[in-house]
Design a protein around this motif. Structure first.
Motif, mmCIF file in Angstrom:
data_model
loop_
_atom_site.group_PDB
_atom_site.id
_atom_site.type_symbol
_atom_site.label_atom_id
_atom_site.label_comp_id
_atom_site.label_asym_id
_atom_site.label_seq_id
_atom_site.Cartn_x
_atom_site.Cartn_y
_atom_site.Cartn_z
ATOM 1 N N ILE A 270 28.570 -3.069 -101.866
ATOM 2 C CA ILE A 270 29.040 -4.060 -100.889
ATOM 3 C C ILE A 270 30.390 -4.621 -101.321
ATOM 4 C CG2 ILE A 270 28.589 -6.314 -99.848
ATOM 5 C CD1 ILE A 270 25.575 -5.648 -100.053
ATOM 6 N N ILE A 271 30.502 -4.967 -102.612
ATOM 7 C CA ILE A 271 31.775 -5.488 -103.121
ATOM 8 C C ILE A 271 32.882 -4.454 -102.924
ATOM 9 C CG2 ILE A 271 33.028 -6.308 -105.152
ATOM 10 C CD1 ILE A 271 30.347 -7.263 -106.295
ATOM 11 N N LYS A 272 32.596 -3.208 -103.274
ATOM 12 C CA LYS A 272 33.622 -2.170 -103.172
ATOM 13 C C LYS A 272 33.921 -1.810 -101.722
ATOM 14 C CE LYS A 272 33.257 -0.100 -107.721
ATOM 15 N NZ LYS A 272 33.139 1.146 -108.503
ATOM 16 N N CYS A 273 32.931 -1.926 -100.864
ATOM 17 C CA CYS A 273 33.178 -1.709 -99.444
ATOM 18 C C CYS A 273 34.184 -2.745 -98.940
ATOM 19 C CB CYS A 273 31.868 -1.800 -98.665
ATOM 20 S SG CYS A 273 32.057 -1.512 -96.894
ATOM 21 N N GLY A 274 33.959 -4.009 -99.295
ATOM 22 C CA GLY A 274 34.909 -5.052 -98.917
ATOM 23 C C GLY A 274 36.283 -4.783 -99.486
ATOM 24 N N ARG A 275 36.325 -4.323 -100.719
ATOM 25 C CA ARG A 275 37.613 -4.015 -101.365
ATOM 26 C C ARG A 275 38.386 -2.966 -100.582
ATOM 27 N NH1 ARG A 275 38.538 -1.249 -107.382
ATOM 28 N NH2 ARG A 275 40.769 -1.732 -107.521
ATOM 29 N N TYR A 276 37.709 -1.879 -100.216
ATOM 30 C CA TYR A 276 38.416 -0.777 -99.564
ATOM 31 C C TYR A 276 38.715 -1.064 -98.098
ATOM 32 C CZ TYR A 276 37.430 1.793 -103.840
ATOM 33 O OH TYR A 276 37.371 2.192 -105.160
ATOM 34 N N VAL A 277 37.874 -1.848 -97.440
ATOM 35 C CA VAL A 277 38.193 -2.269 -96.072
ATOM 36 C C VAL A 277 39.480 -3.086 -96.071
ATOM 37 C CG1 VAL A 277 37.499 -3.795 -94.170
ATOM 38 C CG2 VAL A 277 35.858 -2.170 -95.114
ATOM 39 N N SER B 29 52.404 -0.098 -93.736
ATOM 40 C CA SER B 29 52.987 1.249 -93.664
ATOM 41 C C SER B 29 52.993 1.972 -95.009
ATOM 42 C CB SER B 29 54.415 1.186 -93.098
ATOM 43 O OG SER B 29 54.394 0.702 -91.774
ATOM 44 N N PHE B 30 51.867 1.896 -95.713
ATOM 45 C CA PHE B 30 51.729 2.688 -96.930
ATOM 46 C C PHE B 30 51.675 4.170 -96.549
ATOM 47 C CE2 PHE B 30 51.136 -1.174 -99.056
ATOM 48 C CZ PHE B 30 50.974 -0.971 -100.414
ATOM 49 N N PRO B 31 51.984 5.070 -97.487
ATOM 50 C CA PRO B 31 51.967 6.498 -97.179
ATOM 51 C C PRO B 31 50.614 6.961 -96.650
ATOM 52 C CG PRO B 31 53.030 6.108 -99.292
ATOM 53 C CD PRO B 31 52.438 4.800 -98.862
ATOM 54 N N THR B 32 50.654 7.929 -95.750
ATOM 55 C CA THR B 32 49.430 8.433 -95.129
ATOM 56 C C THR B 32 48.442 8.954 -96.163
ATOM 57 O OG1 THR B 32 50.741 9.067 -93.191
ATOM 58 C CG2 THR B 32 48.530 9.981 -93.363
ATOM 59 N N LYS B 33 48.939 9.591 -97.220
ATOM 60 C CA LYS B 33 48.038 10.110 -98.258
ATOM 61 C C LYS B 33 47.260 8.984 -98.931
ATOM 62 C CE LYS B 33 50.435 14.408 -99.461
ATOM 63 N NZ LYS B 33 51.115 15.175 -100.538
ATOM 64 N N GLU B 34 47.921 7.834 -99.150
ATOM 65 C CA GLU B 34 47.236 6.692 -99.762
ATOM 66 C C GLU B 34 46.176 6.133 -98.804
ATOM 67 O OE1 GLU B 34 47.517 5.335 -102.821
ATOM 68 O OE2 GLU B 34 48.780 7.049 -103.307
ATOM 69 N N ILE B 35 46.486 6.132 -97.521
ATOM 70 C CA ILE B 35 45.533 5.652 -96.517
ATOM 71 C C ILE B 35 44.316 6.567 -96.467
ATOM 72 C CG2 ILE B 35 45.194 5.342 -94.032
ATOM 73 C CD1 ILE B 35 48.085 4.344 -93.880
ATOM 74 N N GLU B 36 44.557 7.865 -96.447
ATOM 75 C CA GLU B 36 43.431 8.812 -96.396
ATOM 76 C C GLU B 36 42.582 8.715 -97.662
ATOM 77 O OE1 GLU B 36 42.459 13.507 -95.426
ATOM 78 O OE2 GLU B 36 44.529 12.887 -95.815
ATOM 79 N N THR C 225 42.116 6.076 -99.516
ATOM 80 C CA THR C 225 41.327 4.844 -99.437
ATOM 81 C C THR C 225 40.182 4.979 -98.444
ATOM 82 O OG1 THR C 225 43.284 3.527 -99.995
ATOM 83 C CG2 THR C 225 41.447 2.366 -98.978
ATOM 84 N N LEU C 226 40.448 5.643 -97.314
ATOM 85 C CA LEU C 226 39.398 5.875 -96.319
ATOM 86 C C LEU C 226 38.267 6.694 -96.925
ATOM 87 C CD1 LEU C 226 38.605 5.481 -93.343
ATOM 88 C CD2 LEU C 226 39.909 7.544 -92.805
ATOM 89 N N CYS C 227 38.611 7.688 -97.715
ATOM 90 C CA CYS C 227 37.594 8.533 -98.364
ATOM 91 C C CYS C 227 36.820 7.758 -99.435
ATOM 92 C CB CYS C 227 38.241 9.769 -98.973
ATOM 93 S SG CYS C 227 38.865 10.950 -97.747
ATOM 94 N N LYS C 228 37.479 6.805 -100.091
ATOM 95 C CA LYS C 228 36.785 5.971 -101.074
ATOM 96 C C LYS C 228 35.845 4.980 -100.389
ATOM 97 C CE LYS C 228 40.141 5.961 -104.879
ATOM 98 N NZ LYS C 228 41.034 5.103 -105.696
ATOM 99 N N MET C 229 36.278 4.472 -99.242
ATOM 100 C CA MET C 229 35.483 3.469 -98.538
ATOM 101 C C MET C 229 34.195 4.051 -97.959
ATOM 102 S SD MET C 229 36.452 1.381 -95.058
ATOM 103 C CE MET C 229 36.164 2.875 -94.091
ATOM 104 N N THR C 230 34.256 5.280 -97.439
ATOM 105 C CA THR C 230 33.146 5.839 -96.672
ATOM 106 C C THR C 230 31.822 5.897 -97.431
ATOM 107 O OG1 THR C 230 34.698 7.097 -95.322
ATOM 108 C CG2 THR C 230 32.398 7.812 -95.302
ATOM 109 N N PRO C 231 31.761 6.443 -98.659
ATOM 110 C CA PRO C 231 30.465 6.462 -99.354
ATOM 111 C C PRO C 231 29.947 5.062 -99.672
ATOM 112 C CG PRO C 231 32.234 7.221 -100.800
ATOM 113 C CD PRO C 231 32.798 7.160 -99.428
ATOM 114 N N VAL D 294 33.763 4.517 -84.628
ATOM 115 C CA VAL D 294 35.014 3.933 -85.103
ATOM 116 C C VAL D 294 35.469 4.646 -86.361
ATOM 117 C CG1 VAL D 294 36.070 1.858 -86.104
ATOM 118 C CG2 VAL D 294 34.637 1.669 -84.058
ATOM 119 N N LEU D 295 34.537 4.920 -87.273
ATOM 120 C CA LEU D 295 34.878 5.625 -88.505
ATOM 121 C C LEU D 295 35.436 7.017 -88.200
ATOM 122 C CD1 LEU D 295 34.819 5.453 -91.620
ATOM 123 C CD2 LEU D 295 32.527 6.480 -91.521
#
Length: 226
Positions: free
Chosen positions: A149-156, A166-173, A175-181, A194-195
């Motif tokens: 839960i803590i890490k979900c909040g962090r990555y959201v 406007s961070f680089p797209t690779k950094e966004i992707e 983070t999205l991959c880290k958030m999902t699990p 939405v995901l």
């Protein structure tokens, strides 16, 4: 793994969000501060617009002081750090006193830095303490769901700021991959559609189209459904 009350779950989630908000917003602030030093027109106004906060500041100097240190400004970094610490106090038993101590040290340094002639330099240890907090928390929180839960909040929070700033797209992707699990492990209800849309936008590089980053930030806010 025990049951987590709604109140405690909310505190865990916002502990993650506020702590990440301080870290990433500070990092972005340094870039805009350099622009302000170089006298680039409207640099701080641009940051306010990107963060979607009202420009209540009278000048660059007023922005620097209030955005960094004003406890009465709900959008200041200092306010976010105080909120992070307040949630940490409520969760002392879950995150342990060792983890909480790093938030306390970050807060102490932050408060003392408001009197510095070069506050941006004085604030550098704050980011180190926040990184130490994450490492300590990761090692000390035994409840996997609470940690997720803590890490979900962090990555959201990180994803939201990366979209807006406007961070680089690779950094966004990444983070999205880290958030999902973490999202799937934490037990919070979320909107799978939405995901899926967020993944599609990022992987199709639609973020380069004007307005898509803001749309993705808005979409992200509807991801958690409870």
């Amino acid at each position: 793994m025990g049951t987590i009350s709604l109140e405690k779950r909310d505190s865990l989630y916002w502990l993650g969000r506020y702590t990440e908000r301080v870290y990433t917003t500070l990092k972005a602030f340094y870039d805009y501060y350099d622009q302000m030093i170089d006298r680039e027109a409207d640099a701080y106004k641009n940051l306010c617009q990107r963060l979607d906060i009202p420009n209540i500041y009278e000048s660059e100097e007023d922005f620097i002081h209030r955005f960094l240190f004003d406890p009465n400004d709900p959008n200041s970094i200092f306010t976010s750090l105080n909120r992070s610490y307040d949630n940490g106090i409520l969760l002392r038993n879950e995150i342990t006193s060792d983890s909480l101590a790093y938030l306390q040290m970050a807060l102490d340094i932050y408060a003392a830095s408001s009197h510095s002639d070069v506050p941006t330099m004085a604030l550098l240890p704050v980011q180190d303490y926040l990184l130490a907090f994450w490492a300590c928390m990761n090692d000390n929180v035994w409840d996997q769901r609470a940690r997720s839960i803590i890490k979900c909040g962090r990555y959201v929070e990180r994803l939201d700021l990366y979209f807006r700033l406007s961070f680089p797209t690779k950094e966004i992707e990444r983070t999205l991959c880290k958030m999902t699990p973490r999202l799937k492990q934490c037990g919070m209800a979320y909107d799978q559609e939405v995901l899926d849309v967020l993944y599609a936008r990022v992987r199709e590089n639609l973020l380069h189209t004007p307005g898509w980053r803001r749309e993705c930030a808005r979409l992200l806010m509807s991801l958690i459904t409870e």
